[in-house]
Design a protein around this motif. Structure first.
Motif, mmCIF file in Angstrom:
data_model
loop_
_atom_site.group_PDB
_atom_site.id
_atom_site.type_symbol
_atom_site.label_atom_id
_atom_site.label_comp_id
_atom_site.label_asym_id
_atom_site.label_seq_id
_atom_site.Cartn_x
_atom_site.Cartn_y
_atom_site.Cartn_z
ATOM 1 N N MET A 193 -15.438 -1.593 -5.275
ATOM 2 C CA MET A 193 -14.749 -1.037 -4.098
ATOM 3 C C MET A 193 -14.439 -2.117 -3.066
ATOM 4 S SD MET A 193 -14.209 2.173 -4.635
ATOM 5 C CE MET A 193 -13.821 2.781 -2.998
ATOM 6 N N LYS A 194 -15.311 -3.121 -2.994
ATOM 7 C CA LYS A 194 -15.101 -4.190 -2.003
ATOM 8 C C LYS A 194 -14.200 -5.310 -2.529
ATOM 9 C CE LYS A 194 -19.143 -3.882 1.005
ATOM 10 N NZ LYS A 194 -20.521 -4.367 1.192
ATOM 11 N N SER A 195 -13.920 -5.305 -3.833
ATOM 12 C CA SER A 195 -13.059 -6.361 -4.370
ATOM 13 C C SER A 195 -11.633 -6.122 -3.871
ATOM 14 C CB SER A 195 -13.136 -6.400 -5.900
ATOM 15 O OG SER A 195 -12.583 -5.235 -6.481
ATOM 16 N N PRO A 196 -10.857 -7.199 -3.721
ATOM 17 C CA PRO A 196 -9.552 -7.040 -3.075
ATOM 18 C C PRO A 196 -8.601 -6.123 -3.849
ATOM 19 C CG PRO A 196 -9.913 -9.317 -3.814
ATOM 20 C CD PRO A 196 -11.168 -8.573 -4.094
ATOM 21 N N PRO A 197 -7.822 -5.320 -3.134
ATOM 22 C CA PRO A 197 -6.825 -4.500 -3.827
ATOM 23 C C PRO A 197 -5.763 -5.412 -4.451
ATOM 24 C CG PRO A 197 -6.523 -4.347 -1.443
ATOM 25 C CD PRO A 197 -7.769 -5.146 -1.666
ATOM 26 N N VAL A 198 -5.400 -5.124 -5.687
ATOM 27 C CA VAL A 198 -4.327 -5.893 -6.347
ATOM 28 C C VAL A 198 -3.043 -5.101 -6.188
ATOM 29 C CG1 VAL A 198 -3.539 -6.928 -8.501
ATOM 30 C CG2 VAL A 198 -5.972 -6.913 -7.945
ATOM 31 N N CYS A 199 -3.008 -3.913 -6.786
ATOM 32 C CA CYS A 199 -1.967 -2.929 -6.501
ATOM 33 C C CYS A 199 -2.736 -1.667 -6.150
ATOM 34 C CB CYS A 199 -1.080 -2.688 -7.719
ATOM 35 S SG CYS A 199 -0.026 -4.077 -8.116
#
Lengths: 389, 152
Positions: A193-199
C-alpha cells in the motif's frame, strides 16, 4: 479419436532481469538440456519441437531462427513457432499437446524463450500491440489497461485496494519457496500500500518484473509414458478462447465471460462439476492482482465480485483449500511469452510431486491458466492430473 | 567470469504507414470537422465507436453512419504516476468513455484536472463522471484531434 498425453519432463532456467551469461540460443539450450535430463531422454528421442516466443520484447525479428539449433535443428526435426501475445507459452504447450494427441508424433517438446530484460521499457513494446489508428496514443501498454479493469472491479463490486495488495503479498510469500523465481522478497500489505502508485490503483509492489528465462516441457503419448515408466502428469484437457480487442465494448464489462466459457468447456471435458472441491492447486498467469480476481471468479472458484473475500479467507495460500501460484506466479517472475508455459510446467511438477519446497501435499488435479494480449484477449486453461479418472 | 559481460546496444527505428481503410478514413475526415461519427449495426442496432467495417457480434457489414455526442460518461479510469518511454509526463489519466448516442466506449485521455494529489484526482474522475471532449485548435483528421475529455 485423440489419444492421451502425459508430461514427463520439465526444464526451467533461473530468471533475472538480465541473464547475461547466455545468448538467446544458449538460454534455450539450458532449458532443453534440463528437460531432457528430467525426462531421462536424449535429443534423438524428441520427434518434434513447438517453440514459443514474442519477438518484440527481445528485439529480434523471429527469435525462433536464432534458437533452431537449441531445438535440435541439425537433427531432422520438425520445428514450428507459435505466438499468441502474452499467452504464447500456454498456446505453445497446447499445440505440442495436439501434436501428440493427434497421433502425428509420440514425443514432443514445447520450448519457450524470452528475454524481456533486453528492452529498456517493456511498456513501450507493449504499446505497439495496440491499434495505432485509435488506441496507441492513449495507452502505455499493459499496466494502465489492468488499472482500468481494477477501477471497474472496485466500482462494480466494492473491492478494496488492500484486497488487491494481499494477492501480491501471497504471490511474494510463495516465491520464497521457488528457486527459479525472479523476485524473492517478503512484503506485507502495508508495504504494498505504501509503495508508489504506478498506474493508480496499481502500485509498484503489485507489478510483475521484466524477466529473462526459458522453459521446456516434454510430452509423450500414453504408450510412450508406460514404456518410460517415470513420474508423469496427464494432460486431462485443454481449452482456449479469445475476446474482442475493442475492449470498450466487451460483453460483461469487467467480468471475464469468455474465460468463464473456456472454463466450462474444460470442466465438461474433464468431468469437473465443483471446481473448488475438485481442483487442488492453480498456477495462474497473473502479472497484476486484478487478474487473480477476474480469473478466480470466471473459473467458478467464487461468485463474481467475491475474489477479494476468497483471498482474505486464506484459501489461496500454501496450506489453504486452493493454493494459487505455489511458484510465486507472474507477479514475481514474468518472462512474458514463456510465463504461460511455466504455469503448465509448475502445475506438472505439483502432480509429479517434484515441486520440492513449493509442493502442495497430495495434489491430484492442477489447473494451469494462461492469459495474453494485455487485456486478456487470449485466455487458455489446461488441467493436469495424477490419474486419468 | 572476471570481466563484465558485453551488451551490444541496438535501436529499431523504422517508419510505418498504417492504412485506415474507407470506414476509419471517413471517421477521421469528420473528426477534422469536430464531429464524432459512430456506425450502426442493422441487426443488433448498436452504434459502434470507433466505427468499423463489420459488427463482430452479428457479423453484418456496416454502413449506417450516426453522429454521436462529444459528451459522455467515464466507465473506467487510471492515473499514471510514473514516466515511461514515449508516454506523457506523469501524472496523466486515461479512461474508457461512453459517449452519448454510442453503445460502446473508447479509450482516451482524461485531462484538465489537477492530478498532483491522487486522492483528489480519483474523486474528480471517478466512474460515472460526465465528461466533454476538448478539441484541438488545428484538427488534422486524427484521433488526437480530441486532446482529452474533461469533467463537465
Amino acid at each position: 479419436m485423440s489419444r492421451r498425453v502425459a508430461i514427463v519432463g520439465v526444464g526451467q532456467t533461473e530468471t533475472a532481469t538480465k541473464l547475461k551469461s547466455y545468448t538467446h540460443p544458449e538460454l534455450a539450450y539450458k532449458a532443453v538440456r534440463r528437460a531432457l535430463d528430467d525426462a531421462g531422454l536424449s535429443l534423438e528421442d524428441i520427434d518434434a519441437v513447438v517453440y514459443g516466443s514474442m519477438d518484440e520484447f527481445d528485439g529480434i525479428n523471429c527469435p525462433d531462427r536464432w534458437d533452431i539449433d537449441a531445438g535440435g535443428g541439425w537433427h531432422n526435426k520438425p520445428f514450428i513457432k507459435i505466438l499468441t501475445g502474452g499467452s504464447t507459452g500456454h498456446a505453445t504447450a497446447s499445440i505440442a499437446y495436439q501434436h501428440v494427441a493427434s497421433r502425428v508424433f509420440d514425443v514432443v517438446m514445447a520450448l519457450g524463450v524470452q528475454r524481456v530484460g533486453e528492452n529498456l521499457d517493456a511498456q513501450a513494446v507493449l504499446n505497439k500491440a495496440f491499434n495505432p489508428l485509435f488506441l496507441g496514443d492513449f495507452t502505455l501498454g499493459s499496466i494502465d489497461g489492468w488499472a482500468l479493469l481494477t477501477t471497474m472491479h472496485m466500482a462494480k463490486y466494492g473491492s478494496r485496494e488492500e484486497q488487491f495488495a494481499l494477492a501480491s503479498v501471497i504471490d511474494h510469500e510463495h516465491a520464497l519457496n521457488n528457486p527459479y523465481s525472479h523476485i524473492k522478497k517478503k512484503v506485507t500489505v502495508e508495504d504494498v500500500m505504501k509503495s508508489p502508485p504506478v498506474c493508480w490503483p496499481i502500485k509498484y509492489l503489485e507489478c510483475c518484473p521484466r524477466s529473462d528465462g526459458a522453459c521446456a516441457v516434454i510430452m509423450v503419448s500414453e504408450e510412450k509414458a508406460r514404456e518410460l515408466n517415470r513420474k508423469a502428469a496427464w494432460i486431462r484437457g485443454v481449452q482456449y478462447i479469445v475476446c474482442t480487442p475493442y475492449y470498450g465494448d466487451r460483453p460483461g464489462g469487467v467480468d471475464w465471460l469468455n474465460l468463464a466459457m473456456a472454463g466450462k468447456r474444460l470442466y465438461k471435458m474433464c468431468g469437473i462439476t465443483n471446481p473448488m472441491e475438485e481442483i487442488d492447486v492453480i498456477e495462474l498467469q497473473a502479472p497484476f492482482p486484478i487478474v487473480h480476481f477476474l480469473a478466480l471468479e470466471a473459473l467458478g472458484f467464487c461468485e463474481h465480485g467475491e475474489a477479494g473475500k476468497l483471498i482474505e479467507s486464506g484459501a489461496t495460500r500454501m496450506g489453504g483449500k486452493l493454493p494459487v501460484n505455489p511458484s510465486g506466479g507472474v507477479i514475481c517472475t514474468n518472462q512474458i511469452g514463456v510465463a504461460g508455459l511455466v504455469r503448465i510446467a509448475e502445475a506438472s511438477l505439483q502432480i509429479m510431486e517434484k515441486a520440492d519446497k513449493r509442493q502442495v501435499a497430495g495434489a491430484k488435479k492442477a489447473l494451469a491458466v494462461g492469459m495474453g494480449a494485455s487485456r486478456g484477449q487470449y485466455q487458455s486453461v489446461m488441467l493436469l492430473t495424477k490419474d486419468w479418472n | 567470469m572476471e570481466k563484465d559481460i558485453i551488451e551490444v546496444p541496438y535501436t529499431w527505428e523504422i517508419p510505418f504507414k498504417y492504412t485506415a481503410g474507407e470506414v476509419l478514413t471517413k471517421f477521421f475526415y469528420e473528426l477534422k470537422e469536430k464531429r464524432i461519427m459512430g456506425i450502426r449495426c442493422p441487426k443488433c442496432k448498436r452504434v459502434l465507436l470507433p466505427p468499423r467495417g463489420f459488427c463482430e457480434m452479428c457479423f453484418e457489414p456496416l454502413e449506417e453512419w450516426v453522429e454521436v455526442s462529444d459528451e459522455g460518461v467515464i466507465g473506467a479510469f487510471q492515473i499514471c504516476c510514473m514516466k515511461f518511454l514515449g508516454a506523457p509526463e506523469p501524472p496523466w489519466a486515461s479512461g474508457l468513455i461512453r459517449l452519448d448516442g454510442a453503445d460502446t466506449a473508447i479509450l482516451h485521455f482524461i485531462g484538465g484536472i489537477d492530478l498532483s494529489d491522487i486522492e483528489k484526482g480519483k474523486e474528480a474522475i471517478k466512474i460515472g463522471t460526465r465528461v466533454k471532449a476538448v478539441w484541438s485548435d488545428a484538427p488534422k483528421g486524427l484521433i488526437t484531434d480530441i486532446r482529452y475529455f474533461t469533467p463537465v
